[in-house]
Design an enzyme around this catalytic site. Sequence first.
Site, PDB file in Angstrom:
ATOM      1  N   GLU A 299       0.824  -1.215   0.000  1.00 32.58           N
ATOM      2  CA  GLU A 299       0.000   0.000   0.000  1.00 32.58           C
ATOM      3  C   GLU A 299       0.858   1.266   0.000  1.00 32.58           C
ATOM      4  O   GLU A 299       0.618   2.207   0.749  1.00 32.58           O
ATOM      5  CB  GLU A 299      -0.958  -0.013   1.205  1.00 32.58           C
ATOM      6  N   ASP A 378      -8.577  -8.746   3.695  1.00 31.76           N
ATOM      7  CA  ASP A 378      -8.332  -7.700   4.683  1.00 31.76           C
ATOM      8  C   ASP A 378      -9.429  -7.636   5.739  1.00 31.76           C
ATOM      9  O   ASP A 378     -10.286  -6.749   5.669  1.00 31.76           O
ATOM     10  CB  ASP A 378      -8.223  -6.343   3.956  1.00 31.76           C
ATOM     11  N   GLU A 406     -12.531  -2.336  12.472  1.00 33.04           N
ATOM     12  CA  GLU A 406     -12.452  -1.582  11.213  1.00 33.04           C
ATOM     13  C   GLU A 406     -13.566  -1.952  10.236  1.00 33.04           C
ATOM     14  O   GLU A 406     -14.247  -1.076   9.725  1.00 33.04           O
ATOM     15  CB  GLU A 406     -11.079  -1.829  10.567  1.00 33.04           C
TER      16      GLU A 406
END
Length: 839
Positions: A299, A378, A406
């Site tokens: 990333e 993820d 998250e």
Amino acid sequence: MRVIWILASLGLVAAEDGLNGWLRYARLPRGMLRHAKVPTHIIALNTSQASPVFTAGKELQKGIQGVLGQNPEVTYEGLHGRQGESSILVGTIEAYADAGGAADIPELEEDGFWLNTEGDSVEIVGQNERGALYGAFEYLSMIAQGNFSEVAYATNPSAPIRWINQWDNMDGTIERGYAGLSIFFENNVIVSNLTRVYEYARLLSSIRVNGIIVNNVNANPILLSLENMAGLGRIADAMRPWGVRIGVSLNFASPQTLGGLDTYDPFDKSVIAWWTDITDKLYEHVPDMVGYLVKANSEGQPGPLTYNRTLADGANLFAKALQPYGGIVMFRAFVYDHHLSHENWYNDRANGQMEFFKDLDGAFEDNVVIQIKYGPIDFQVREPPSPLFAHLPNTASAIELQVTQEYYGQQCHLVYIPPLWRTILDYDLRVDGQKSVVGTDILSGKTFNKKLSGYAAVVNVGLNTTWLGTHLAMSNLYAYGRLAWDPTNDDVRMLEDWTRLTFGFDETVLETITKMSMVSWPAYENYTGNLGIQTLTDITGPHYGPNPASHDGNGWGMWTRANEHSIGMDRTVWNGTGNAGYYPPEIAAMYEKVETTPDELLLWFHHVPYTQRLKNGNTVIQHFYDAHYAGAETAFGFPAQWAALEGKIDRQRFEETLFRLEYQAGHAIVWRDAINQFYFNKSSIPDARGRVGNYPWRVEAEDMELDGYRVTAVTPFEAASGLRIVQTVDNSTAASVRATLDFPAGVYDLAVAYYDLYEGQASYELFLNNRSLGTWVGDLEDRLGYTLTRGIDGHSATRITFRDVRIRKGDEVRIETQPHGRETAPLDYIAVLPKGVVE
Ligand SMILES: *[C@@H]1O[C@H](CO)[C@@H](O)[C@H](O)[C@H]1NC(C)=O
Ligand SMILES: *[C@@H]1O[C@H](CO)[C@@H](O)[C@H](O)[C@H]1NC(C)=O
Ligand SMILES: *[C@@H]1O[C@H](CO)[C@@H](O)[C@H](O)[C@H]1NC(C)=O
Ligand SMILES: *[C@@H]1O[C@H](CO)[C@@H](O)[C@H](O)[C@H]1NC(C)=O
Ligand SMILES: *[C@@H]1O[C@H](CO)[C@@H](O)[C@H](O)[C@H]1NC(C)=O
Ligand SMILES: *[C@@H]1O[C@H](CO)[C@@H](O)[C@H](O)[C@H]1NC(C)=O
Ligand SMILES: *[C@@H]1O[C@H](CO)[C@@H](O)[C@H](O)[C@H]1NC(C)=O
Ligand SMILES: *[C@@H]1O[C@H](CO)[C@@H](O)[C@H](O)[C@H]1NC(C)=O
Ligand SMILES: *[C@@H]1O[C@H](CO)[C@@H](O)[C@H](O)[C@H]1NC(C)=O
Ligand SMILES: *[C@@H]1O[C@H](CO)[C@@H](O)[C@H](O)[C@H]1NC(C)=O
């Protein structure tokens, strides 16, 4: 250390604001006190205040004072002829043997302990100092639950690595933080008051976490300044009495960005010397540092691939610098190309970690541990285990979990995560056709005969006194530690222990929290993304509210490949990305075919028509509709279940929790309607039960009589009921909407659907026939503690409910609003809900 000590002991009897988590040591109810049998003297076999054994002595004293109201004395100097007296003895096995005890204690592994409460005395003996402290917490957990049974047993950890990863930034913000600012950092330095750090270490120690990486994996090299190294030394000092060792995340390019070198090539001599020097200096400040965590070539983070070096070359650079000190490198497997072309059917982000790591097995130094997210993508609401767990026979590995919610409602939704973790930990990967359960065989090190292995969990505690922003989320942190110790720990049992320790002994409280928590993850999966399609949240935004379209058409690779006819990622070998083939043969064969793939992962592995039949006979699309209705209905029931606990829990925690559950109930409806509307729109296949797009108990704002309002669409379109909303024509003039109700006379709940944005606090007042039913303000950004968006969308969409309103046909409802800041008092609809209707 002494100063911190006193502060912390004063803090412990404070109000029920959540600060003490599950370590409240609340006085037992009188009936239970009658059975209490605890020695009056504590012997801790270490005089050093920095020793976890010393801490254990103090903690036992504090716990017994709190739970029983007794005042045991503590001595540290040894047995001194006290054998035979009734006492609680705590120490290492070595110290105990030196004092003449420890004869019958079974072999203990690192961090393990022996607890013996038989007879008049209590023996708490650790393999090391940390183990002794864990044993003291175990005993305290028993008595705090009124458990005075006689036991004698040894327990050892399933794995040596039981760590926390903080994603705290140096400026004091926290990546994916929903509970205030960092307890570690502010203004690019370490905070001066480390009381909260000390208290956090106490909580972690009680769940047997033995390491913590204190800064974000997206690491700022400024952490390595001399001033900050000294600060790290202070953090380590604050956590050491609790047996929690610290480590740091590194930025691969630091030799260049911080050190001023013209390269960060891991083979360059000056780079190697730079890291060696940094490591030496860090160990001067933190002599027991656990090691490093590295996110490289992921990333946008720098890494060895820039210099055509392998990821192993990169990891080994740090490993060698750490070897003289016995430190380890946790190297993240979260490496993938985030600019993948979605037009290529065979591209697959899920293959990234396999492609990058599978051929590197054995190329890593012995003190490198590959840290693998539980699933290949993820932290989604449902994923299969990462196949990489089966492919590193010669390299140490650990699992990465997320206590941070998250992708599970960001601590604004109740989601008890262990049942999700269990789908991974209990999974038998069948390596070489043999039993290879992820938790008990692979992570324990058994399958591949590894010494180093274990667990890391991302945790977003912040300065908020609740630690995680909400009381109920703490069960996830609690259970994480217990699962890392023993992955076979029962989800309900852990929850019940936590609930007794956190809220006391009321049976209704215990049952309600257990019931709600145990259905919370299945419900969340139901109202977000089903059948393995992923959470369906806004993946290019805050990962919070619904936005399925954001998954496709970009390089991030979290694709659903939904079109008018069909949906799902084709990960088969015969026709797709080949990802299924990365699993060991028995598993690969199962996932290769639609017929043998379990429904809950159908769309993870297969691209199928919306009309594909599931094992239960339903079509994919009808299951989407049904599951979203069922999940939202489950969450819709939470507030009433919680409200029934009024008076059985302290006011503060009761109200703070009720507020969040009410919010969740509304946002679950937002999710349900958005996802259903989206796929109805895509597939044009109506809901067989007629619910989707058809809301008989709603009055859409766009159909009301408007004054100072205009009708608009929203983005994404599915975040509005009826695809339209109203907002005020400007952001300063008061406005109103009104409607005449056409429902049979009766008692209803009135729910107003509106949008609450970041930056702006519009105010609202709801009237029935000119009688005010209540007012509210769009201030969720302050009350929920998560970053709402600046847009009118699935994140900001919310509802407020007014209960038990008597309504007759022809009554008039009116909402008067005052826009403020960015909030143009956006309104979606009013739902007039008869009892039992979830709409
Ligand atoms: C006491 O604790 C200190 C600090 O943790 C440690 O260095 C020492 O070895 C311990 N002594 C004993 C007898 O366990
Ligand atoms: C009491 O604690 C022991 C040791 O942890 C445990 O085995 C036992 O099940 C507990 N008893 C109850 C009633 O919870
Ligand atoms: C340090 O922080 C704690 C709470 O986190 C507070 O109670 C205490 O007063 C602070 N100490 C100082 C010296 O500011
Ligand atoms: C890395 O290798 C590629 C292909 O072999 C080459 O084009 C590139 O110049 C190399 N880069 C560096 C920094 O050596
Ligand atoms: C096979 O892959 C093609 C794309 O290459 C896709 O269009 C087709 O739907 C797939 N067939 C099946 C049966 O999944
Ligand atoms: C989830 O949805 C399924 C399918 O509609 C349903 O059978 C199940 O009861 C739901 N579970 C929860 C907790 O909402
Ligand atoms: C789908 O959404 C688009 C965009 O808002 C809209 O124009 C279209 O009418 C919708 N189709 C259906 C079937 O609802
Ligand atoms: C509300 O009050 C206004 C002004 O007093 C009046 O004109 C109107 O009829 C009332 N509406 C209802 C529904 O009572
Ligand atoms: C904790 O967070 C909640 C939600 O953001 C907020 O209402 C409360 O004021 C915070 N409390 C503290 C002490 O930070
Ligand atoms: C009011 O709205 C305008 C236009 O959307 C915006 O530019 C302005 O910043 C808003 N005012 C405030 C105080 O946010």
